[in-house]
Design a protein around this motif. Structure first.
Motif, short mmCIF file in Angstrom:
data_model
loop_
_atom_site.label_atom_id
_atom_site.label_comp_id
_atom_site.label_asym_id
_atom_site.label_seq_id
_atom_site.Cartn_x
_atom_site.Cartn_y
_atom_site.Cartn_z
N VAL A 138 2.95 -4.68 -13.43
CA VAL A 138 1.53 -4.79 -13.73
C VAL A 138 0.95 -3.49 -14.28
CG1 VAL A 138 0.55 -4.16 -11.48
CG2 VAL A 138 -0.59 -5.88 -12.88
N PHE A 139 1.55 -2.34 -13.91
CA PHE A 139 1.06 -1.05 -14.39
C PHE A 139 1.94 -0.48 -15.51
CE2 PHE A 139 -0.85 -1.10 -10.07
CZ PHE A 139 -2.18 -1.04 -10.47
N ARG A 140 2.81 -1.32 -16.05
CA ARG A 140 3.64 -0.96 -17.20
C ARG A 140 4.46 0.30 -16.96
NH1 ARG A 140 -0.38 -2.39 -22.35
NH2 ARG A 140 -0.78 -4.56 -21.70
N ARG A 141 5.10 0.30 -15.82
CA ARG A 141 6.05 1.36 -15.47
C ARG A 141 7.45 0.75 -15.41
NH1 ARG A 141 4.12 5.86 -12.68
NH2 ARG A 141 2.03 6.41 -13.43
N ARG A 142 8.44 1.59 -15.34
CA ARG A 142 9.82 1.12 -15.18
C ARG A 142 10.20 1.28 -13.72
NH1 ARG A 142 13.94 -0.08 -18.49
NH2 ARG A 142 16.07 0.20 -17.73
N PRO A 143 10.59 0.19 -13.04
CA PRO A 143 10.98 0.34 -11.64
C PRO A 143 12.26 1.17 -11.53
CG PRO A 143 11.52 -1.85 -12.43
CD PRO A 143 10.72 -1.19 -13.51
N SER A 144 12.40 1.83 -10.41
CA SER A 144 13.58 2.68 -10.22
C SER A 144 14.85 1.85 -10.15
CB SER A 144 13.43 3.50 -8.94
OG SER A 144 13.49 2.65 -7.81
N ARG A 145 15.93 2.49 -10.48
CA ARG A 145 17.24 1.84 -10.39
C ARG A 145 17.52 1.41 -8.95
NH1 ARG A 145 21.93 2.53 -13.61
NH2 ARG A 145 23.84 1.88 -12.54
N GLU A 146 17.12 2.27 -7.99
CA GLU A 146 17.37 1.96 -6.58
C GLU A 146 16.63 0.70 -6.16
OE1 GLU A 146 18.07 6.28 -7.24
OE2 GLU A 146 16.44 4.89 -7.73
N ALA A 172 8.03 -4.84 -4.07
CA ALA A 172 6.70 -4.28 -4.32
C ALA A 172 6.74 -3.31 -5.50
CB ALA A 172 6.18 -3.59 -3.07
N GLU A 173 7.76 -2.48 -5.54
CA GLU A 173 7.86 -1.52 -6.64
C GLU A 173 8.07 -2.24 -7.97
OE1 GLU A 173 10.81 1.98 -8.27
OE2 GLU A 173 10.50 1.82 -6.10
N ILE A 174 8.90 -3.28 -7.96
CA ILE A 174 9.17 -4.03 -9.19
C ILE A 174 7.90 -4.70 -9.70
CG2 ILE A 174 10.40 -6.04 -10.11
CD1 ILE A 174 12.71 -5.26 -8.15
N LEU A 175 7.14 -5.32 -8.81
CA LEU A 175 5.91 -6.00 -9.22
C LEU A 175 4.83 -5.01 -9.67
CD1 LEU A 175 5.63 -8.84 -6.53
CD2 LEU A 175 6.32 -9.06 -8.92
N LEU A 176 4.68 -3.93 -8.94
CA LEU A 176 3.68 -2.92 -9.31
C LEU A 176 4.05 -2.26 -10.64
CD1 LEU A 176 2.99 -1.33 -5.82
CD2 LEU A 176 1.35 -2.60 -7.23
N ALA A 177 5.33 -2.01 -10.85
CA ALA A 177 5.76 -1.44 -12.13
C ALA A 177 5.46 -2.41 -13.27
CB ALA A 177 7.26 -1.13 -12.08
N GLN A 215 0.83 -1.20 0.00
CA GLN A 215 0.00 0.00 0.00
C GLN A 215 0.86 1.25 0.00
OE1 GLN A 215 -2.23 -0.88 3.55
NE2 GLN A 215 -4.01 -1.67 2.41
N ARG A 216 1.92 1.24 0.83
CA ARG A 216 2.79 2.41 0.91
C ARG A 216 3.51 2.66 -0.41
NH1 ARG A 216 5.70 1.51 5.68
NH2 ARG A 216 7.28 0.26 4.61
N VAL A 217 4.01 1.58 -1.03
CA VAL A 217 4.72 1.74 -2.30
C VAL A 217 3.76 2.21 -3.39
CG1 VAL A 217 6.00 0.50 -4.10
CG2 VAL A 217 6.50 0.07 -1.69
N PHE A 218 2.53 1.70 -3.38
CA PHE A 218 1.55 2.15 -4.37
C PHE A 218 1.33 3.66 -4.26
CE2 PHE A 218 -2.69 3.21 -5.81
CZ PHE A 218 -2.79 2.54 -7.01
N ARG A 219 1.20 4.17 -3.04
CA ARG A 219 1.00 5.61 -2.84
C ARG A 219 2.22 6.38 -3.33
NH1 ARG A 219 -0.82 3.89 2.28
NH2 ARG A 219 1.11 4.68 3.23
N ARG A 220 3.39 5.87 -3.05
CA ARG A 220 4.61 6.57 -3.43
C ARG A 220 4.77 6.66 -4.94
NH1 ARG A 220 8.59 3.30 -1.38
NH2 ARG A 220 9.22 2.54 -3.42
#
Length: 256
Positions: free
Chosen positions: A92-100, A85-90, A29-34
């Motif tokens: 499914v929502f067709r985003r690029r996860p951050s390098r970090e 979480a960021e990698i998986l959300l990116a 949830q926190r990563v989704f908001r971010r």
């Protein structure tokens, strides 16, 4: 004042060291908001599963996100779960996860102790089904033994080698470190396939036994400079590459 952890670019919300560990659901949830995705936050259901390896998945249906995380990450620090979480959300929502996020996740899973647990789980939970090494036209065990003597001074440990069960035209060869197996596509066990090409593919997978995968920042480097240099020691390297390109033209095939 409590001590805080903070990873620039990955978490804008400092995590007090003394605070209770957030649940996986709260982390997603926190990563989704971010990530500031312009859509209502889904209802997250996050559970750990006993996968045969480091597998994690996410499935979005309407406004419900079902997340299954490998139980090998159950003891991972919260920042690693945030990165996942960021990698998986990116994804499914067709985003690029951050390098970090990618660097944080890979730094954890490449730790020797973690790799050891992953390999153990794969051996215990998974199986590797191969056809026998003696095919219609080529004997992979004979090729492995001779190449081991000629190019590795016989020092590579014995590996289980065999033909794939399917005539794959995309994955031509694969080395599985957890199961100590080499699989060669059954598509190559035919009279029109040059022997030099089969030997080159086996040699390529044998190199993976000697030169493991590396990490370079946020990237997994399967074929490092050291690997590519060693690969060129194969006597008919250039010819084998030409044969490989001719056979696989337009198929998107490759060697693992």
């Amino acid at each position: 004042m409590s001590e805080q952890l903070f990873l620039p670019g990955l978490s804008r919300e400092p995590i007090p060291v003394s605070a209770p560990i957030a649940s996986p659901k709260n982390i997603f949830q926190r990563v989704f908001r971010r990530m500031e995705l312009k859509r209502p936050a889904p209802e997250f259901q996050v559970e750990f599963r006993s996968f045969a390896g480091l597998r994690s998945t996410i499935r979005l249906r309407e406004n419900h996100a079902q997340v299954r995380v490998s139980d090998l990450l159950r003891e991972a620090p919260p920042l690693v779960l945030e990165a996942l979480a960021e990698i998986l959300l990116a994804q499914v929502f067709r985003r690029r996860p951050s390098r970090e996020a990618r660097e944080c996740y890979l730094a954890y899973v490449f730790k020797p102790a973690v790799r050891h647990r992953i390999d153990e789980a794969r051996r215990e939970r998974g199986t590797k089904r191969l056809l026998p090494p003696r095919g219609r036209c080529f004997d992979l065990q004979e090729i492995f033994t001779r190449l081991n003597q000629n190019f590795f001074d016989g020092e590579l440990p014995a590996a289980r080698i065999g033909w794939s069960r399917q005539r794959s035209r995309r994955t031509l060869g694969n080395y599985d470190a957890a199961h100590q197996t080499i699989t060669i596509t059954r598509w190559f066990d035919g009279p029109k396939v040059p022997r030099d090409l089969v030997e080159y593919v086996v040699f390529h997978e044998m190199l993976h036994m000697k030169i493991p995968t590396e990490r370079n920042g946020h990237r997994r480097v399967v074929h490092s400079r050291e690997f590519r240099k060693a690969e060129k020691q194969f006597p008919k390297y250039e010819n084998a590459l030409r044969q490989l390109k001719r056979l696989t033209a337009g198929r998107g095939a490759g060697l693992d």
